[in-house]
Write a protein that holds these residues in place. Structure first.
Motif, mmCIF file in Angstrom:
data_model
loop_
_atom_site.group_PDB
_atom_site.id
_atom_site.type_symbol
_atom_site.label_atom_id
_atom_site.label_comp_id
_atom_site.label_asym_id
_atom_site.label_seq_id
_atom_site.Cartn_x
_atom_site.Cartn_y
_atom_site.Cartn_z
ATOM 1 N N HIS A 28 -9.783 25.779 -67.161
ATOM 2 C CA HIS A 28 -7.743 26.902 -67.728
ATOM 3 C C HIS A 28 -7.427 26.573 -69.433
ATOM 4 C CE1 HIS A 28 -6.207 25.766 -63.697
ATOM 5 N NE2 HIS A 28 -6.517 24.183 -63.662
ATOM 6 N N ALA A 29 -8.986 27.180 -69.539
ATOM 7 C CA ALA A 29 -9.213 27.339 -70.993
ATOM 8 C C ALA A 29 -8.040 28.313 -71.652
ATOM 9 C CB ALA A 29 -10.511 28.175 -71.502
ATOM 10 N N MET A 30 -7.757 28.755 -70.389
ATOM 11 C CA MET A 30 -6.065 30.027 -71.600
ATOM 12 C C MET A 30 -5.153 29.357 -71.386
ATOM 13 S SD MET A 30 -5.971 33.958 -70.872
ATOM 14 C CE MET A 30 -4.609 34.853 -71.861
ATOM 15 N N GLN A 31 -4.876 28.241 -70.144
ATOM 16 C CA GLN A 31 -3.983 27.690 -70.304
ATOM 17 C C GLN A 31 -3.449 26.630 -71.389
ATOM 18 O OE1 GLN A 31 -5.962 28.508 -67.580
ATOM 19 N NE2 GLN A 31 -4.618 30.626 -66.225
ATOM 20 N N GLY A 32 -5.129 25.902 -71.760
ATOM 21 C CA GLY A 32 -4.817 25.119 -72.804
ATOM 22 C C GLY A 32 -5.293 25.155 -73.787
ATOM 23 N N GLY A 33 -5.446 26.702 -73.967
ATOM 24 C CA GLY A 33 -5.247 27.449 -75.065
ATOM 25 C C GLY A 33 -3.498 27.982 -75.760
ATOM 26 N N SER A 34 -3.061 28.037 -74.661
ATOM 27 C CA SER A 34 -1.170 28.180 -75.325
ATOM 28 C C SER A 34 -0.266 26.989 -75.184
ATOM 29 C CB SER A 34 -1.075 28.875 -73.892
ATOM 30 O OG SER A 34 -1.700 30.339 -73.342
ATOM 31 N N MET A 35 -0.811 26.212 -74.850
ATOM 32 C CA MET A 35 -0.403 25.051 -74.641
ATOM 33 C C MET A 35 -0.393 25.315 -76.333
ATOM 34 S SD MET A 35 -1.349 23.020 -71.070
ATOM 35 C CE MET A 35 -0.802 21.132 -72.162
ATOM 36 N N VAL A 36 -1.798 24.431 -77.012
ATOM 37 C CA VAL A 36 -2.014 24.194 -78.371
ATOM 38 C C VAL A 36 -1.005 25.278 -79.421
ATOM 39 C CG1 VAL A 36 -3.627 23.944 -79.911
ATOM 40 C CG2 VAL A 36 -4.420 22.735 -77.524
ATOM 41 N N LEU A 74 -17.026 24.478 -80.165
ATOM 42 C CA LEU A 74 -16.779 25.094 -80.950
ATOM 43 C C LEU A 74 -14.707 24.079 -80.819
ATOM 44 C CD1 LEU A 74 -17.163 29.292 -80.632
ATOM 45 C CD2 LEU A 74 -17.868 27.569 -82.797
ATOM 46 N N LEU A 75 -14.630 23.708 -79.322
ATOM 47 C CA LEU A 75 -13.515 22.792 -79.214
ATOM 48 C C LEU A 75 -13.691 21.874 -80.099
ATOM 49 C CD1 LEU A 75 -12.586 24.010 -75.876
ATOM 50 C CD2 LEU A 75 -11.349 24.992 -77.441
ATOM 51 N N LEU A 90 -10.776 22.376 -82.958
ATOM 52 C CA LEU A 90 -9.351 22.183 -82.407
ATOM 53 C C LEU A 90 -8.721 20.885 -83.313
ATOM 54 C CD1 LEU A 90 -7.441 23.306 -80.077
ATOM 55 C CD2 LEU A 90 -8.281 21.363 -78.217
ATOM 56 N N PRO A 91 -7.233 21.072 -83.783
ATOM 57 C CA PRO A 91 -6.858 20.055 -83.954
ATOM 58 C C PRO A 91 -6.416 18.802 -83.372
ATOM 59 C CG PRO A 91 -5.833 22.051 -84.599
ATOM 60 C CD PRO A 91 -6.278 22.137 -83.640
ATOM 61 N N LYS A 92 -6.261 17.631 -83.682
ATOM 62 C CA LYS A 92 -6.268 16.481 -82.126
ATOM 63 C C LYS A 92 -4.802 16.255 -82.364
ATOM 64 C CE LYS A 92 -10.417 13.804 -84.283
ATOM 65 N NZ LYS A 92 -11.274 12.903 -84.862
ATOM 66 N N VAL A 93 -3.921 16.240 -82.897
ATOM 67 C CA VAL A 93 -2.693 16.083 -82.378
ATOM 68 C C VAL A 93 -1.865 17.130 -83.036
ATOM 69 C CG1 VAL A 93 -0.906 14.882 -83.086
ATOM 70 C CG2 VAL A 93 -2.732 13.742 -83.226
ATOM 71 N N GLN A 94 -1.766 18.031 -81.700
ATOM 72 C CA GLN A 94 -0.815 19.396 -82.224
ATOM 73 C C GLN A 94 0.766 19.255 -82.058
ATOM 74 O OE1 GLN A 94 -3.693 19.184 -79.505
ATOM 75 N NE2 GLN A 94 -4.589 20.248 -80.342
ATOM 76 N N LYS A 95 1.481 17.761 -81.697
ATOM 77 C CA LYS A 95 2.599 18.316 -81.574
ATOM 78 C C LYS A 95 3.198 17.290 -82.343
ATOM 79 C CE LYS A 95 3.437 18.419 -76.013
ATOM 80 N NZ LYS A 95 4.663 19.533 -76.637
ATOM 81 N N LYS A 96 4.469 17.592 -82.971
ATOM 82 C CA LYS A 96 5.014 17.256 -84.119
ATOM 83 C C LYS A 96 6.199 16.314 -83.953
ATOM 84 C CE LYS A 96 3.923 21.204 -87.739
ATOM 85 N NZ LYS A 96 4.236 21.914 -88.271
ATOM 86 N N GLU A 97 5.457 14.873 -83.644
ATOM 87 C CA GLU A 97 6.613 14.190 -82.791
ATOM 88 C C GLU A 97 7.071 13.465 -84.103
ATOM 89 O OE1 GLU A 97 7.682 13.785 -80.068
ATOM 90 O OE2 GLU A 97 5.807 14.557 -78.710
#
Length: 325
Positions: free
Chosen positions: A26-34, A92-93, A97-104
């Motif tokens: 689900h690479a594309m969906q995971g990328g969309s989430m990021v 590459l990931l 890839l950032p370790k933390v994406q959500k800004k909580e």
């Protein structure tokens, strides 16, 4: 693992076993989430479209390279090359890839606390956030709550209705072109490249252009309206040229919908639930992907490939009606 096992598949059991790891593909969906977590709602659709552009670039190069390797060498070597490409993607990931994406949001720490006190406090809150997210993903009540947000159920239904005939075509067209029109593997790769180029142009440039000028609701309505007549024409096509003409608006429309629906879903729910609603969208894709080969194989064997267009005509009419009334 999928391409690695496929490269050594010498019998039916190993070929079947090679498909099992695809449950995690689900690479594309995971990328969309990021991307959803790193962007605001105004620019999200445009950036998701540009990300899809790079996936489409791979879809353009992949079929051509795979067809060439399969024709001149072997199918096993083509799978091995795909395995090496997947390993490069993992590398590459890990690197970028950032370790933390959500800004909580964090609770403010009193000014008189020392750094030694603040550090554990932030770590404790971060653990609580991860724990709450885990509970949300595993809670049926939470999933029902997200589905019941205004507009979410409608968009998920639209995703299923429009995705079913498109998935049938994507799965069955290689079989139709090889059995009915006697295409070779390399000729079939040209068809896949044609599809990928249209998607690349649409998602890379069309999504951003249209979303800035037309509302999402209008896009949904007009895309499903175009689907109705495209699938009707597809049901009447008997040559490759006719199928190419009929497929063009379908491919462009699906490229638009796949990006805009995901972007719209993330805008209909709180930021804490964007991952969950995108997971539900992935579940809809998985459902369609499971049903499409079975239904497509039955229709092709019993009635011919023209019935694919009839299915698309019916589902597109229903989807269009839901946006009109």
């Amino acid at each position: 693992m999928y391409y690695g096992l496929l490269s050594i598949a010498i019998n039916i059991p190993i070929l079947f076993l090679s498909c099992l790891p695809s449950v995690f593909m689900h690479a594309m969906q995971g990328g969309s989430m990021v991307i959803t977590d790193l962007t605001n709602h105004k620019e999200r659709a445009s950036i998701l479209g540009k990300v899809s552009l790079f996936y489409a670039c791979g879809s353009v190069l992949g079929p051509g390279l795979g067809g060439y390797i399969s024709t001149h060498y072997s199918n096993h070597l083509a799978a091995a090359v795909a395995c090496l490409g997947s390993l490069l993607s993992v590398f590459l990931l890990v690197c970028f890839l950032p370790k933390v994406q959500k800004k909580e949001p964090h609770s403010p720490v009193p000014e008189d606390n020392s750094d030694q006190t603040a550090g554990p406090q932030f770590k404790k809150e971060e653990c609580n956030i991860l724990e709450d997210a885990s509970k949300a993903l595993s809670s049926p009540n939470k999933m029902l709550q997200v589905i019941n947000y205004p507009g979410v159920k409608h968009l998920l239904m639209t995703k299923v209705l429009t995705g079913l005939p498109s998935s049938i075509y994507s799965v069955m067209l290689p079989i139709v072109t090889m059995n009915t029109f006697k295409y070779t593997a390399q000729q079939n790769s040209y068809w896949q490249t044609y599809v990928a180029v249209l998607m690349m142009i649409t998602q890379g440039f069309g999504v951003g252009f249209l979303t800035k000028r037309v509302s999402d609701q209008s896009l949904f309505k007009w895309v499903t309206f175009v689907f109705i007549w495209s699938y009707l024409f597809m049901s009447l096509s008997h040559t490759v040229a006719e199928m190419l003409v009929a497929m063009a608006p379908i491919i462009i429309g699906m490229a638009l919908l796949s990006v805009i629906i995901n972007s719209s879903l993330t805008q209909l729910v709180p930021s804490s639930d964007t991952g969950l609603v995108l997971a539900m969208a992935m579940a809809c894709d998985a459902l369609v992907g499971t049903v499409a080969p079975i239904l497509g194989g039955f229709l092709l064997k019993s009635y011919g490939h023209q019935t694919f267009g009839c299915i698309g005509f019916v589902t597109s009419t229903i989807a269009f009606a839901t946006f009109c009334f």
